[in-house]
Design a protein around this motif. Structure first.
Motif, mmCIF file in Angstrom:
data_model
loop_
_atom_site.group_PDB
_atom_site.id
_atom_site.type_symbol
_atom_site.label_atom_id
_atom_site.label_comp_id
_atom_site.label_asym_id
_atom_site.label_seq_id
_atom_site.Cartn_x
_atom_site.Cartn_y
_atom_site.Cartn_z
ATOM 1 N N VAL A 1 0.835 -1.203 0.000
ATOM 2 C CA VAL A 1 0.000 0.000 0.000
ATOM 3 C C VAL A 1 0.869 1.252 0.000
ATOM 4 O O VAL A 1 0.622 2.188 -0.759
ATOM 5 N N ILE A 2 1.900 1.266 0.828
ATOM 6 C CA ILE A 2 2.754 2.448 0.945
ATOM 7 C C ILE A 2 3.531 2.689 -0.342
ATOM 8 O O ILE A 2 3.633 3.821 -0.815
ATOM 9 N N LYS A 3 4.076 1.660 -0.926
ATOM 10 C CA LYS A 3 4.877 1.772 -2.158
ATOM 11 C C LYS A 3 4.155 1.050 -3.288
ATOM 12 O O LYS A 3 4.677 0.119 -3.888
ATOM 13 N N SER A 4 2.954 1.497 -3.615
ATOM 14 C CA SER A 4 2.107 0.756 -4.544
ATOM 15 C C SER A 4 2.695 0.614 -5.946
ATOM 16 O O SER A 4 2.460 -0.372 -6.618
#
Length: 105
Positions: free
Chosen positions: A32-35
């Motif tokens: 999610v953070i580094k999609s």
């Protein structure tokens, strides 16, 4: 089943759920953070760093087996991980069973 055994079983179930949620968080949060990021291996990063430090470096070792494709390489890696997990799981199961059998005596 006595009260102590029920409490122990309940706390064990809670611990299992907490650990499963933690594993899910470890898997999902980076996605999610580094999609849009590419998650590559450490080998490629190390090779890039070495080449940057010393462009004339020549590896002194090469693999004796090169998989035909990336999919086969992934299959071999996953198989190795599954085998290792099976061995660790078997050891944990045997250890827990021995401990439980000693407690039952």
């Amino acid at each position: 089943m006595d009260t102590h055994a029920k409490a122990k079983k309940g706390s064990s179930a809670k611990l299992t759920i907490i650990l499963l949620l933690l594993v899910l968080a470890i898997v999902i949060v980076p996605q999610v953070i580094k999609s849009g990021a590419e998650f590559g291996g450490a080998d490629g990063e190390a090779e890039a760093a070495i080449t940057e430090i010393n462009p004339d470096y020549e590896p002194w070792f090469s693999s004796f087996f090169e998989p035909a494709s990336g999919e086969i390489e992934s299959l071999l890696f996953a198989s190795q991980a599954a085998l290792g997990a099976g061995i660790v799981g078997y050891y944990i199961g045997v250890t827990r069973t021995k401990k439980k059998m000693k407690e039952d005596k």
